[in-house]
Design a protein around this motif. Structure first.
Motif, PDB file in Angstrom:
ATOM      1  N   SER A   1      38.483  30.089  35.580  1.00 13.93           N
ATOM      2  CA  SER A   1      37.387  29.985  34.202  1.00 13.93           C
ATOM      3  C   SER A   1      36.241  29.660  34.613  1.00 13.93           C
ATOM      4  CB  SER A   1      37.890  29.629  33.181  1.00 13.93           C
ATOM      5  OG  SER A   1      38.228  28.159  33.142  1.00 13.93           O
ATOM      6  N   ASN A   2      36.244  28.339  35.869  1.00 19.43           N
ATOM      7  CA  ASN A   2      35.338  27.800  36.986  1.00 19.43           C
ATOM      8  C   ASN A   2      34.049  29.438  37.603  1.00 19.43           C
ATOM      9  OD1 ASN A   2      35.751  25.772  35.530  1.00 19.43           O
ATOM     10  ND2 ASN A   2      37.219  25.603  37.008  1.00 19.43           N
ATOM     11  N   ASP A   3      33.720  30.538  36.737  1.00 19.13           N
ATOM     12  CA  ASP A   3      32.553  30.624  37.719  1.00 19.13           C
ATOM     13  C   ASP A   3      30.977  30.730  38.253  1.00 19.13           C
ATOM     14  OD1 ASP A   3      33.632  32.987  34.974  1.00 19.13           O
ATOM     15  OD2 ASP A   3      34.176  33.429  36.739  1.00 19.13           O
ATOM     16  N   ASN A   4      30.811  30.717  39.130  1.00 18.47           N
ATOM     17  CA  ASN A   4      30.081  30.206  39.826  1.00 18.47           C
ATOM     18  C   ASN A   4      28.906  30.849  40.035  1.00 18.47           C
ATOM     19  OD1 ASN A   4      31.309  27.915  40.857  1.00 18.47           O
ATOM     20  ND2 ASN A   4      32.356  29.248  41.307  1.00 18.47           N
ATOM     21  N   ASP A   5      27.554  30.540  40.062  1.00 18.21           N
ATOM     22  CA  ASP A   5      26.225  31.647  39.879  1.00 18.21           C
ATOM     23  C   ASP A   5      25.985  31.932  41.129  1.00 18.21           C
ATOM     24  OD1 ASP A   5      26.104  30.784  37.596  1.00 18.21           O
ATOM     25  OD2 ASP A   5      25.652  29.416  37.605  1.00 18.21           O
ATOM     26  N   ALA A   6      25.577  32.870  41.610  1.00 12.42           N
ATOM     27  CA  ALA A   6      25.128  33.612  43.058  1.00 12.42           C
ATOM     28  C   ALA A   6      24.561  34.931  42.624  1.00 12.42           C
ATOM     29  CB  ALA A   6      26.696  33.833  43.799  1.00 12.42           C
ATOM     30  N   GLU A   7      23.800  35.327  43.555  1.00  9.19           N
ATOM     31  CA  GLU A   7      23.064  36.228  43.743  1.00  9.19           C
ATOM     32  C   GLU A   7      24.165  38.070  43.435  1.00  9.19           C
ATOM     33  OE1 GLU A   7      20.595  38.806  47.079  1.00  9.19           O
ATOM     34  OE2 GLU A   7      21.103  37.002  47.017  1.00  9.19           O
TER      35      GLU A   7
ATOM     36  N   TYR B   1      42.455  38.450  37.703  1.00 10.72           N
ATOM     37  CA  TYR B   1      41.219  37.409  37.468  1.00 10.72           C
ATOM     38  C   TYR B   1      41.849  36.557  35.565  1.00 10.72           C
ATOM     39  CZ  TYR B   1      36.674  35.655  36.741  1.00 10.72           C
ATOM     40  OH  TYR B   1      35.856  34.837  36.205  1.00 10.72           O
ATOM     41  N   ASN B   2      41.313  35.562  35.407  1.00  9.73           N
ATOM     42  CA  ASN B   2      41.441  34.880  34.058  1.00  9.73           C
ATOM     43  C   ASN B   2      40.737  34.110  34.479  1.00  9.73           C
ATOM     44  OD1 ASN B   2      42.449  33.603  31.931  1.00  9.73           O
ATOM     45  ND2 ASN B   2      43.796  32.192  33.060  1.00  9.73           N
ATOM     46  N   ALA B   3      39.583  34.486  33.607  1.00 11.15           N
ATOM     47  CA  ALA B   3      37.707  32.910  33.013  1.00 11.15           C
ATOM     48  C   ALA B   3      37.846  32.757  31.761  1.00 11.15           C
ATOM     49  CB  ALA B   3      37.029  33.879  33.636  1.00 11.15           C
ATOM     50  N   THR B   4      37.723  32.200  31.506  1.00  9.70           N
ATOM     51  CA  THR B   4      37.679  31.321  29.586  1.00  9.70           C
ATOM     52  C   THR B   4      36.067  32.274  29.180  1.00  9.70           C
ATOM     53  OG1 THR B   4      38.668  29.718  29.574  1.00  9.70           O
ATOM     54  CG2 THR B   4      37.179  29.567  28.554  1.00  9.70           C
ATOM     55  N   LEU B   5      36.764  32.669  28.022  1.00  4.12           N
ATOM     56  CA  LEU B   5      34.872  33.291  27.404  1.00  4.12           C
ATOM     57  C   LEU B   5      35.786  33.210  25.569  1.00  4.12           C
ATOM     58  CD1 LEU B   5      32.533  34.336  27.206  1.00  4.12           C
ATOM     59  CD2 LEU B   5      32.900  36.505  27.140  1.00  4.12           C
TER      60      LEU B   5
ATOM     61  N   ARG C   1      39.408  34.791  26.611  1.00  4.66           N
ATOM     62  CA  ARG C   1      39.336  35.081  28.109  1.00  4.66           C
ATOM     63  C   ARG C   1      38.990  36.430  28.299  1.00  4.66           C
ATOM     64  NH1 ARG C   1      43.150  31.552  29.597  1.00  4.66           N
ATOM     65  NH2 ARG C   1      44.704  30.879  28.466  1.00  4.66           N
ATOM     66  N   ILE C   2      37.925  36.430  29.592  1.00  2.00           N
ATOM     67  CA  ILE C   2      37.676  38.027  30.889  1.00  2.00           C
ATOM     68  C   ILE C   2      39.061  38.047  31.565  1.00  2.00           C
ATOM     69  CG2 ILE C   2      36.516  39.396  32.117  1.00  2.00           C
ATOM     70  CD1 ILE C   2      35.941  39.030  29.353  1.00  2.00           C
ATOM     71  N   LEU C   3      39.861  39.096  31.173  1.00  2.00           N
ATOM     72  CA  LEU C   3      40.480  39.434  32.344  1.00  2.00           C
ATOM     73  C   LEU C   3      40.831  40.299  33.041  1.00  2.00           C
ATOM     74  CD1 LEU C   3      44.012  38.393  29.105  1.00  2.00           C
ATOM     75  CD2 LEU C   3      42.685  37.049  31.748  1.00  2.00           C
TER      76      LEU C   3
END
Length: 340
Positions: A22-28, A325-329, A308-310
């Protein structure tokens, strides 16, 4: 013409590999990207995930004035993100997103009249935006009905063209050619309105055809990939359980399967692939997107863990799969995949 290829979103933090996190990082966001646009009912912001590689997912956020939103769509020709606001009850567009950086606050610069009560999914055909509203139309909870709001996007404004009242509750909608497919909410059914946009006046309209989907308890989200002829439907299970009884169904050769199922009959589970079980983290999957190239299913999960976004790949024979893939939303409500 602007497309996602020209995105120049330069974010503050260097790219960091993330997987099943769930810890997506900012990038281009780079050239030839696959971008997953998402809405939610917690803060109404637009989140954009670069999902070109599920082992290297990055995210940018547009902070909007909406406090809750549902259906979402990206028009690459106009470089325009559109979502259905559940706080203003209108359609809102955010233009020129190629100019935005992460954590940017934006205001809607393409708007229209505030006509709706409970907007859900958006379906788009050319410059026509159709929004499904699942509010009770006639004030009688014992009768099932819904309303489709048909807007045109001309000159930077959404103009209400007409409304269609349906004889069933609505949720997900999608165009396949000129036909509008619609979820029959509170059921396991899928309906179609053929040549939908020919109905240009306010009217009450019955579906051209409705079928049931064996194995589904209650469906909400749907998506279709034209190149591979694949339909994906979500199953939220029992409304009282938002944690672990959801799933999704993949229907290959959808056109033949749908056409081969008679009106009011049932599409057999043997013609589908079901993904469900506790490992999937699917409890209330309200919307879905599909990448036919990689055979990846993306889910807006509203219930499990708060939202979540899965993503699921290697679907194969289905079953109790673990998300790739699993990110908290929080209270995720809609997903839309744009590819270049």
């Amino acid at each position: 013409m602007k497309t996602i290829k020209t995105l120049a979103l330069i974010f503050a933090t260097a790219m960091t590999l993330v997987s099943c996190s769930s810890n997506d990082n900012d990038a281009e966001i780079k050239l030839d990207s696959k971008i997953l646009f998402t809405s939610n009912n917690t803060d109404g912001n637009v989140n954009m995930y670069n999902v070109t590689s599920l082992n290297n997912v990055t995210k940018a956020t547009l902070t909007t004035t909406a406090t809750a939103a549902d259906g979402i769509y990206y028009d690459g020709n106009q470089d325009l993100v559109v979502q259905a606001s559940r706080s203003s009850f209108g359609v809102e567009g955010y233009a020129n997103i190629t100019n935005f950086a992460t954590s940017t606050t934006v205001s809607a610069n393409v708007t229209g009249t505030l006509d709706m009560t409970s907007p859900r999914e958006i379906a788009v055909k050319d410059n026509i935006y159709v929004v499904a509203d699942n509010a009770d139309v006639d004030g009688d909870p014992d009768t099932k009905d819904g309303k489709l709001f048909v807007y045109t996007n001309n000159g930077g404004n959404f103009t209400l063209r007409n409304t269609i009242t349906t004889d069933f509750k609505l949720w997900g909608i999608i165009f396949i050619g000129n036909d509008l497919y619609a979820i029959v909410d509170t059921t396991n059914k899928l309906a179609v309105f053929t040549n939908f946009l020919n109905n240009s006046s306010n009217a009450t309209l019955s579906a051209s055809k409705t079928i049931a989907i064996e194995g589904i308890v209650r469906t909400h989200g749907l998506t279709y990939d034209t190149a591979t002829d694949v339909m994906v439907l979500t199953d939220i299970g029992e409304a009282s359980n938002g944690q672990d009884d959801g799933g999704f169904h993949v229907i290959n050769n959808f056109a033949a399967n749908f056409n081969g199922t008679a009106n009011n009959e049932t599409l057999a589970i043997s013609n589908q692939t079901r993904v469900a079980g506790t490992s999937t983290l699917l409890g209330n999957p309200v919307d879905v997107a599909y990448d036919g190239d990689s055979k990846t299913v993306f889910i807006a999960e509203a219930g499990n863990g708060g939202g979540r976004i899965l993503a699921f790949n290697n679907i194969g024979n289905g079953g109790n799969l673990t998300p790739a893939y699993n990110a908290t939303l929080s209270k995720a409500s809609a997903v839309y995949l744009h590819k270049e």
